[in-house]
Design an enzyme around this catalytic site. Structure first.
Site, short mmCIF file in Angstrom:
data_model
loop_
_atom_site.label_atom_id
_atom_site.label_comp_id
_atom_site.label_asym_id
_atom_site.label_seq_id
_atom_site.Cartn_x
_atom_site.Cartn_y
_atom_site.Cartn_z
N ASN A 33 27.56 28.94 -47.24
CA ASN A 33 28.48 28.61 -46.91
C ASN A 33 28.96 27.52 -48.38
O ASN A 33 28.69 26.62 -47.20
CB ASN A 33 28.63 28.18 -45.82
CG ASN A 33 29.64 27.86 -44.50
OD1 ASN A 33 31.05 27.81 -45.47
ND2 ASN A 33 30.40 27.67 -43.79
N TRP A 34 30.30 27.58 -48.70
CA TRP A 34 30.58 26.73 -49.45
C TRP A 34 31.70 25.65 -49.33
O TRP A 34 31.76 24.70 -49.41
CB TRP A 34 31.15 27.00 -50.50
CG TRP A 34 29.86 27.58 -51.57
CD1 TRP A 34 28.84 27.76 -51.57
CD2 TRP A 34 30.27 28.63 -53.18
NE1 TRP A 34 27.58 28.06 -52.32
CE2 TRP A 34 29.09 28.22 -53.70
CE3 TRP A 34 31.37 28.14 -53.79
CZ2 TRP A 34 29.20 28.60 -54.91
CZ3 TRP A 34 31.20 29.10 -54.67
CH2 TRP A 34 29.75 29.11 -56.00
N LYS A 35 31.86 25.76 -47.85
CA LYS A 35 32.46 25.46 -47.40
C LYS A 35 34.33 25.07 -48.01
O LYS A 35 34.83 25.89 -48.69
CB LYS A 35 32.41 23.79 -45.88
CG LYS A 35 31.13 24.61 -45.60
CD LYS A 35 30.62 23.28 -44.56
CE LYS A 35 29.69 23.74 -44.06
NZ LYS A 35 28.55 22.76 -42.97
N HIS A 89 32.38 29.86 -37.23
CA HIS A 89 31.82 28.85 -37.92
C HIS A 89 32.29 27.59 -36.52
O HIS A 89 32.81 27.33 -36.44
CB HIS A 89 32.50 28.34 -39.11
CG HIS A 89 31.03 27.11 -39.78
ND1 HIS A 89 31.16 25.65 -39.54
CD2 HIS A 89 30.05 27.46 -40.25
CE1 HIS A 89 30.82 25.24 -39.79
NE2 HIS A 89 29.40 26.04 -40.62
N GLU A 126 32.84 24.78 -37.70
CA GLU A 126 33.90 23.09 -38.17
C GLU A 126 35.31 24.67 -37.63
O GLU A 126 36.51 23.61 -37.50
CB GLU A 126 33.92 23.26 -39.32
CG GLU A 126 32.56 22.65 -39.65
CD GLU A 126 31.98 23.04 -41.18
OE1 GLU A 126 32.47 23.29 -41.42
OE2 GLU A 126 31.05 22.29 -41.19
N GLU A 142 24.08 27.67 -34.84
CA GLU A 142 23.72 26.52 -36.13
C GLU A 142 24.22 25.34 -34.75
O GLU A 142 25.36 25.41 -33.95
CB GLU A 142 24.81 27.02 -36.75
CG GLU A 142 25.06 27.92 -37.56
CD GLU A 142 25.61 27.38 -39.24
OE1 GLU A 142 25.13 27.22 -40.33
OE2 GLU A 142 26.68 27.42 -38.81
N GLY A 162 25.66 19.61 -41.79
CA GLY A 162 26.11 18.40 -42.19
C GLY A 162 25.24 17.05 -42.34
O GLY A 162 25.76 16.11 -42.76
N SER A 177 21.07 22.27 -41.60
CA SER A 177 21.06 21.23 -42.90
C SER A 177 20.12 21.34 -42.95
O SER A 177 18.43 21.33 -42.95
CB SER A 177 20.40 19.69 -42.81
OG SER A 177 21.48 19.25 -41.72
N GLY A 196 25.41 22.66 -47.31
CA GLY A 196 25.36 21.42 -48.49
C GLY A 196 23.91 22.49 -49.75
O GLY A 196 24.72 22.34 -50.72
#
Ligand code: PGA
Length: 255
Positions: free
Chosen positions: A13-15, A98, A100, A170, A176, A216, A238
């Protein structure tokens, strides 16, 4: 019970990272490193990078996904992208729900449900994210929260459609932050989700259902997490931005 009923899935997941040019370069770097993978490999990128990503990944074992989609087919929703548009662009996967999106963009269990429906209707495979925030874990209501998020998101999803859904557990406190759930904690909640799938659908559906852990996960801790019975893969933030790290996670999932 047989973990080998499920093929592991490692998804990046590159965000909000990488330009189209950087996307091409990173995928070119990753391709030879993951070519021998014995697991599914997916990279989810910003909308603007999808074409560059699909072009770079063509002919390889890397599949491309988006990071969200809207629930409507089209209309007055400035800034949004529909599942039909993704389908027309040739995008096979999409992340939905997600944390976020839930935290910063007002996503609710109900809008997640509607986006899941839209993606399935368009013929796009879904990576559905669920997970508790730290306060919920501290209150001891993790299972309850994750069950509710999952139940609402899957309401209206048939057993046949489950083949097109992966759930990523998650824990929000692990995303993160460098704080990873222990393998036991990850397995415990993934197992709660699997039991819920059995309850809502069937034992057979739950035995075949892919559940990832995310938060993470990196090249150092992936092997231990992925060895857990109910953890069938990872959703990686990440560490999916660094070719060697991502490739090591893919390697760990291929064992
Ligand atoms: P992280 O992100 O690996 O950077 O913690 C995971 C995710 O948000 O999917």
């Amino acid at each position: 019970m047989d973990k080998s009923l499920r093929k592991p899935v490692i998804a990046g997941n590159w965000k909000m990272n990488n330009t189209p040019e950087q996307t091409k370069a990173l995928i070119e770097q990753m391709k030879p490193l993951v070519a021998g993978a014995d697991c599914e490999v997916i990279l989810c990128t910003p909308y603007i990078d999808l074409y560059a990503a699909m072009e770079a990944a063509e002919g390889s074992n890397i599949k491309i996904g988006a990071e969200n989609c809207h629930w409507a087919e089209k209309g007055a929703f400035t800034g949004e992208v529909s599942a039909q548009m993704l389908k027309a662009a040739g995008v096979p996967y999409v992340i939905i729900g997600h944390s976020e999106r839930r935290q910063y963009f007002g996503e609710t269990d109900e809008t997640v449900r509607d986006r899941v429906r839209a993606a399935l209707n368009a013929g796009i495979k879904v990576i559905l994210c669920v997970g508790e925030v730290l306060g919920e874990r501290e209150l001891g209501i993790t299972d309850e929260i994750v069950r509710k998020q999952t139940k609402v998101a899957l309401s209206g999803v048939s057993e046949a459609e489950l083949a097109n859904i992966i759930i990523a557990y998650e824990p929000v406190w692990a995303i993160g932050t460098g704080l990873t759930a222990t393998p036991e904690q990850a397995n415990e909640v993934c197992s709660v989700i699997r039991s819920l799938i059995a309850e809502l659908y069937s034992k057979d559906a739950s035995d075949h259902f892919v559940i990832q852990y995310g938060g993470s996960m990196n090249d150092g801790n992936a092997a231990e997490l992925l060895a857990q019975y109910d953890v069938d893969g990872g959703l990686i933030g990440g560490a999916s931005l660094v070719a060697e790290k991502f490739a090591k996670i893919v390697e760990a999932a291929s064992k």
